[in-house]
Write an enzyme that holds these catalytic residues in place. Structure first.
Site, PDB file in Angstrom:
ATOM      1  N   ARG A  23       0.813  -1.221   0.000  1.00  0.00           N
ATOM      2  CA  ARG A  23       0.000   0.000   0.000  1.00  0.00           C
ATOM      3  C   ARG A  23       0.846   1.271   0.000  1.00  0.00           C
ATOM      4  O   ARG A  23       0.463   2.289   0.575  1.00  0.00           O
ATOM      5  CB  ARG A  23      -0.958   0.034   1.211  1.00  0.00           C
ATOM      6  CG  ARG A  23      -2.029  -1.042   1.183  1.00  0.00           C
ATOM      7  CD  ARG A  23      -3.200  -0.582   0.335  1.00  0.00           C
ATOM      8  NE  ARG A  23      -4.128  -1.690   0.124  1.00  0.00           N
ATOM      9  CZ  ARG A  23      -5.267  -1.848   0.788  1.00  0.00           C
ATOM     10  NH1 ARG A  23      -5.618  -0.964   1.686  1.00  0.00           N
ATOM     11  NH2 ARG A  23      -6.045  -2.844   0.534  1.00  0.00           N
ATOM     12  N   ARG A  80      -3.546   6.534   0.049  1.00  0.00           N
ATOM     13  CA  ARG A  80      -3.996   7.739   0.733  1.00  0.00           C
ATOM     14  C   ARG A  80      -2.957   8.430   1.602  1.00  0.00           C
ATOM     15  O   ARG A  80      -3.165   9.570   2.010  1.00  0.00           O
ATOM     16  CB  ARG A  80      -5.252   7.440   1.554  1.00  0.00           C
ATOM     17  CG  ARG A  80      -6.507   7.488   0.693  1.00  0.00           C
ATOM     18  CD  ARG A  80      -7.722   7.140   1.492  1.00  0.00           C
ATOM     19  NE  ARG A  80      -7.600   5.774   2.010  1.00  0.00           N
ATOM     20  CZ  ARG A  80      -8.389   5.253   2.938  1.00  0.00           C
ATOM     21  NH1 ARG A  80      -9.332   5.987   3.480  1.00  0.00           N
ATOM     22  NH2 ARG A  80      -8.226   4.010   3.332  1.00  0.00           N
ATOM     23  N   ARG A  88      -6.820  11.407  -7.328  1.00  0.00           N
ATOM     24  CA  ARG A  88      -8.009  10.567  -7.207  1.00  0.00           C
ATOM     25  C   ARG A  88      -9.301  11.362  -7.071  1.00  0.00           C
ATOM     26  O   ARG A  88     -10.395  10.809  -7.250  1.00  0.00           O
ATOM     27  CB  ARG A  88      -7.855   9.662  -5.964  1.00  0.00           C
ATOM     28  CG  ARG A  88      -7.160   8.332  -6.168  1.00  0.00           C
ATOM     29  CD  ARG A  88      -8.036   7.331  -6.903  1.00  0.00           C
ATOM     30  NE  ARG A  88      -9.419   7.368  -6.462  1.00  0.00           N
ATOM     31  CZ  ARG A  88      -9.876   6.804  -5.354  1.00  0.00           C
ATOM     32  NH1 ARG A  88      -9.085   6.120  -4.599  1.00  0.00           N
ATOM     33  NH2 ARG A  88     -11.139   6.900  -5.013  1.00  0.00           N
ATOM     34  N   ASP A 113      -6.576  -3.399  -7.622  1.00  0.00           N
ATOM     35  CA  ASP A 113      -7.178  -3.978  -6.423  1.00  0.00           C
ATOM     36  C   ASP A 113      -7.501  -5.448  -6.674  1.00  0.00           C
ATOM     37  O   ASP A 113      -7.680  -5.851  -7.832  1.00  0.00           O
ATOM     38  CB  ASP A 113      -8.447  -3.220  -6.013  1.00  0.00           C
ATOM     39  CG  ASP A 113      -8.838  -3.585  -4.580  1.00  0.00           C
ATOM     40  OD1 ASP A 113      -8.239  -3.026  -3.644  1.00  0.00           O
ATOM     41  OD2 ASP A 113      -9.688  -4.474  -4.399  1.00  0.00           O
ATOM     42  N   TYR A 143     -14.784 -11.908   0.316  1.00  0.00           N
ATOM     43  CA  TYR A 143     -15.567 -10.717  -0.053  1.00  0.00           C
ATOM     44  C   TYR A 143     -16.814 -11.114  -0.843  1.00  0.00           C
ATOM     45  O   TYR A 143     -17.864 -10.494  -0.730  1.00  0.00           O
ATOM     46  CB  TYR A 143     -14.730  -9.743  -0.879  1.00  0.00           C
ATOM     47  CG  TYR A 143     -13.677  -9.029  -0.062  1.00  0.00           C
ATOM     48  CD1 TYR A 143     -14.043  -8.043   0.851  1.00  0.00           C
ATOM     49  CD2 TYR A 143     -12.339  -9.340  -0.178  1.00  0.00           C
ATOM     50  CE1 TYR A 143     -13.084  -7.383   1.613  1.00  0.00           C
ATOM     51  CE2 TYR A 143     -11.367  -8.690   0.577  1.00  0.00           C
ATOM     52  CZ  TYR A 143     -11.757  -7.719   1.467  1.00  0.00           C
ATOM     53  OH  TYR A 143     -10.815  -7.072   2.227  1.00  0.00           O
TER      54      TYR A 143
HETATM   55  O1  1CP Z   1       0.306   0.302  -3.102  1.00  0.00           O
HETATM   56  C1  1CP Z   1      -0.253  -0.800  -3.206  1.00  0.00           C
HETATM   57  O2  1CP Z   1      -0.102  -1.715  -2.377  1.00  0.00           O
HETATM   58  C2  1CP Z   1      -1.026  -1.086  -4.495  1.00  0.00           C
HETATM   59  C3  1CP Z   1      -2.386  -1.124  -4.469  1.00  0.00           C
HETATM   60  C4  1CP Z   1      -3.303  -2.088  -3.734  1.00  0.00           C
HETATM   61  C5  1CP Z   1      -3.172  -3.424  -3.344  1.00  0.00           C
HETATM   62  C6  1CP Z   1      -1.941  -4.298  -3.416  1.00  0.00           C
HETATM   63  C7  1CP Z   1      -4.623  -1.711  -3.429  1.00  0.00           C
HETATM   64  C8  1CP Z   1      -5.172  -0.376  -3.672  1.00  0.00           C
HETATM   65  N1  1CP Z   1      -5.309  -2.798  -2.955  1.00  0.00           N
HETATM   66  C9  1CP Z   1      -4.441  -3.852  -2.864  1.00  0.00           C
HETATM   67  C10 1CP Z   1      -4.748  -5.223  -2.448  1.00  0.00           C
HETATM   68  C11 1CP Z   1      -5.915  -5.443  -1.564  1.00  0.00           C
HETATM   69  N2  1CP Z   1      -7.188  -4.948  -1.675  1.00  0.00           N
HETATM   70  C12 1CP Z   1      -5.892  -6.356  -0.487  1.00  0.00           C
HETATM   71  C13 1CP Z   1      -4.693  -7.172  -0.117  1.00  0.00           C
HETATM   72  C14 1CP Z   1      -3.694  -6.368   0.630  1.00  0.00           C
HETATM   73  C15 1CP Z   1      -3.997  -6.003   2.059  1.00  0.00           C
HETATM   74  O3  1CP Z   1      -4.295  -6.910   2.852  1.00  0.00           O
HETATM   75  O4  1CP Z   1      -3.927  -4.814   2.374  1.00  0.00           O
HETATM   76  C16 1CP Z   1      -7.158  -6.347   0.106  1.00  0.00           C
HETATM   77  C17 1CP Z   1      -7.603  -7.139   1.307  1.00  0.00           C
HETATM   78  C18 1CP Z   1      -7.987  -5.459  -0.664  1.00  0.00           C
HETATM   79  C19 1CP Z   1      -9.408  -5.155  -0.444  1.00  0.00           C
HETATM   80  C20 1CP Z   1      -9.571  -3.724  -0.164  1.00  0.00           C
HETATM   81  N3  1CP Z   1      -9.562  -2.768  -1.159  1.00  0.00           N
HETATM   82  C21 1CP Z   1      -9.682  -3.076   1.073  1.00  0.00           C
HETATM   83  C22 1CP Z   1      -9.708  -3.751   2.438  1.00  0.00           C
HETATM   84  C23 1CP Z   1     -11.088  -3.779   3.018  1.00  0.00           C
HETATM   85  C24 1CP Z   1     -11.179  -4.629   4.305  1.00  0.00           C
HETATM   86  O5  1CP Z   1     -11.697  -5.757   4.210  1.00  0.00           O
HETATM   87  O6  1CP Z   1     -10.728  -4.163   5.341  1.00  0.00           O
HETATM   88  C25 1CP Z   1      -9.759  -1.700   0.820  1.00  0.00           C
HETATM   89  C26 1CP Z   1      -9.885  -0.575   1.808  1.00  0.00           C
HETATM   90  C27 1CP Z   1      -9.671  -1.539  -0.590  1.00  0.00           C
HETATM   91  C28 1CP Z   1      -9.628  -0.262  -1.340  1.00  0.00           C
HETATM   92  C29 1CP Z   1      -8.275   0.126  -1.775  1.00  0.00           C
HETATM   93  N4  1CP Z   1      -7.445  -0.644  -2.562  1.00  0.00           N
HETATM   94  C30 1CP Z   1      -6.296   0.037  -2.819  1.00  0.00           C
HETATM   95  C31 1CP Z   1      -6.406   1.328  -2.197  1.00  0.00           C
HETATM   96  C32 1CP Z   1      -5.367   2.411  -2.282  1.00  0.00           C
HETATM   97  C33 1CP Z   1      -7.636   1.358  -1.541  1.00  0.00           C
HETATM   98  C34 1CP Z   1      -8.228   2.513  -0.766  1.00  0.00           C
HETATM   99  C35 1CP Z   1      -9.014   3.325  -1.697  1.00  0.00           C
HETATM  100  C36 1CP Z   1      -8.972   4.758  -1.338  1.00  0.00           C
HETATM  101  O7  1CP Z   1      -8.020   5.472  -1.724  1.00  0.00           O
HETATM  102  O8  1CP Z   1      -9.931   5.181  -0.698  1.00  0.00           O
END
Ligand code: 1CP
Length: 373
Positions: free
Chosen positions: A51, A55, A64, A100, A175
């Site tokens: 990540r 943000r 964004r 994602d 999910y």
């Molecule tokens: O920088 C990076 O790592 C690249 C981008 C990335 C990755 C690898 C994003 C962008 N998502 C992911 C993978 C991801 N998505 C995972 C596996 C990694 C981890 O455990 O953190 C998971 C579980 C998700 C699902 C997801 N997407 C969540 C988690 C929700 C929960 O169950 O708690 C969330 C909040 C997202 C949205 C998301 N994906 C990525 C971003 C930057 C965001 C936030 C969006 C925003 O800016 O509001």
């Protein structure tokens, strides 16, 4: 029409052309510390952050503005720019593709959104045999925006490798069954026992789309890939082994052994949180590198996995707000704990918290690069 997938990366791929094949990241992922006759690596100690795009960066929040998360992922210009932002800012040793784990669902035509402050939310949860049977087929042509974004990104990255990724079948299916984020993942865990046939069909679908998502990223120019099983820690060993491991193995089989003509292959990383007790099982799914979360000391991970297994991790994100001296001591401890493994790529033990001060991350990178490998 079915064609046998090739295991050959294209001729202009950064691994094939040699741009990224000798990078610090790939050398550690390959376990170069123990390879026969390998010199002590002259290069710096590699680090990137899960990540790292997101943000915590003001330039990300600005770009964004007004575009939904999944639309940003599918806009090649935006996805590429967001992927590059943390590399420019922090001088990390790898980019992780901005996308994602639910993108393959969207590309297959499953109704899914990422709700701000919540996470992935599906129009309709997938809970019955009929729901699973009705899941659409994912056409490889749908990956076009991903391929385009990756080609643009790798053209800018030069010798810095890009890491592709996908969600592991359990995490993705969690999910789908719950329809939204959940704390204990009771839905998918119950399905394994109440209706194993439906569970297996769903997890096989998820393995197929995630495996092909990773494959599309690697073929387009990513030099490594990471399978995220973020929620596998909610499973006991027996359930993981019986109901999940075969599907994670299937997902990884889409991308194992992808290599250039000279046999240089793209390393694969397998990561989950809360997986200390199943780490040895995770390793058997077929990745080269095991990502360790912040709960397990890396020397203990090496004891469990053997010194030949390269590791990635595991700075505790909770230290990012501590005094610098406390954080520095922690980073040095993580480096020392990882020294017994054949390779070690520094990372956090989970993603960058959105409220992290980016200047702290830059300073952590500088510190890691200042310590002799
Ligand atoms: O920088 C990076 O790592 C690249 C981008 C990335 C990755 C690898 C994003 C962008 N998502 C992911 C993978 C991801 N998505 C995972 C596996 C990694 C981890 O455990 O953190 C998971 C579980 C998700 C699902 C997801 N997407 C969540 C988690 C929700 C929960 O169950 O708690 C969330 C909040 C997202 C949205 C998301 N994906 C990525 C971003 C930057 C965001 C936030 C969006 C925003 O800016 O509001």
């Amino acid at each position: 029409m079915t064609t046998t997938p090739t295991s050959q990366l294209p001729a202009d791929h950064p691994l094939t052309s040699g741009l990224t094949s000798e990078s610090a990241l790939l050398n550690q992922y390959r376990g170069s510390r123990t390879s026969a006759g390998a010199p002590a690596s002259p290069e710096r100690r590699p680090v990137w952050f899960m990540r790292q795009a997101g943000r915590s960066l003001p330039e990300y929040r600005e770009l964004r503005e007004g575009t939904s998360m999944l639309d940003s992922c599918l806009n090649p210009d935006m996805a590429s720019e967001i992927t590059l932002q943390p590399v420019r800012r922090h001088d990390v040793d790898a980019a992780i593709f901005f996308s994602d784990i639910v993108i393959p669902l969207r590309l297959a035509g499953v109704g899914v959104e990422i709700k701000p402050g919540v996470g992935p939310v599906l129009d309709a949860p997938v809970r019955t045999a009929a729901d699973v049977a009705a899941l659409p087929e994912l056409d490889d042509a749908a990956f076009a925006p991903i391929t385009e974004a990756i080609q643009r990104t790798t053209a800018e990255l030069g010798s810095t490798p890009l890491i592709g990724f996908a969600g592991a079948p359990f995490t993705l299916a969690a999910y789908m069954v719950e329809g939204r984020p959940s704390r204990d993942h009771l839905g998918p865990r119950a399905m394994m026992h109440t209706d194993p046939q439906t569970w297996n069909a769903l997890a096989a679908w998820a393995a197929d789309v995630s495996g092909r998502f990773m494959r599309a990223q690697l073929m387009a120019g990513a030099s490594a890939a990471q399978l995220f099983d973020s929620w596998a820690g909610s499973l006991g060993r027996a359930d993981y082994q019986r109901h999940v491991l075969p599907h994670s193995t299937a997902a990884l089989s889409h991308v194992s052994g992808l290599s250039g003509p000279d046999g240089v292959s793209a390393p694969l990383v397998h990561f989950g949180t809360g997986t200390s007790e199943i780490l040895d099982l995770l390793k058997t799914a077929g990745a080269d590198v095991v990502g360790v979360d912040y709960r397990l000391n890396l020397s203990e991970a090496t004891r469990r996995l053997g010194p030949e297994t390269p590791l990635q991790g595991n700075i505790d994100p909770a230290f990012l707000t501590a005094d610098w001296s406390v954080l520095e001591a922690h980073v040095r401890e993580v480096i020392a704990a990882g020294s017994g493994a054949a390779g070690h790529v520094l990372n956090l033990g989970h993603g960058v918290p959105p409220e992290t001060d980016p200047a702290v991350l830059t300073r952590v990178v500088e510190l890691i690069h200042s310590i002799d490998p």
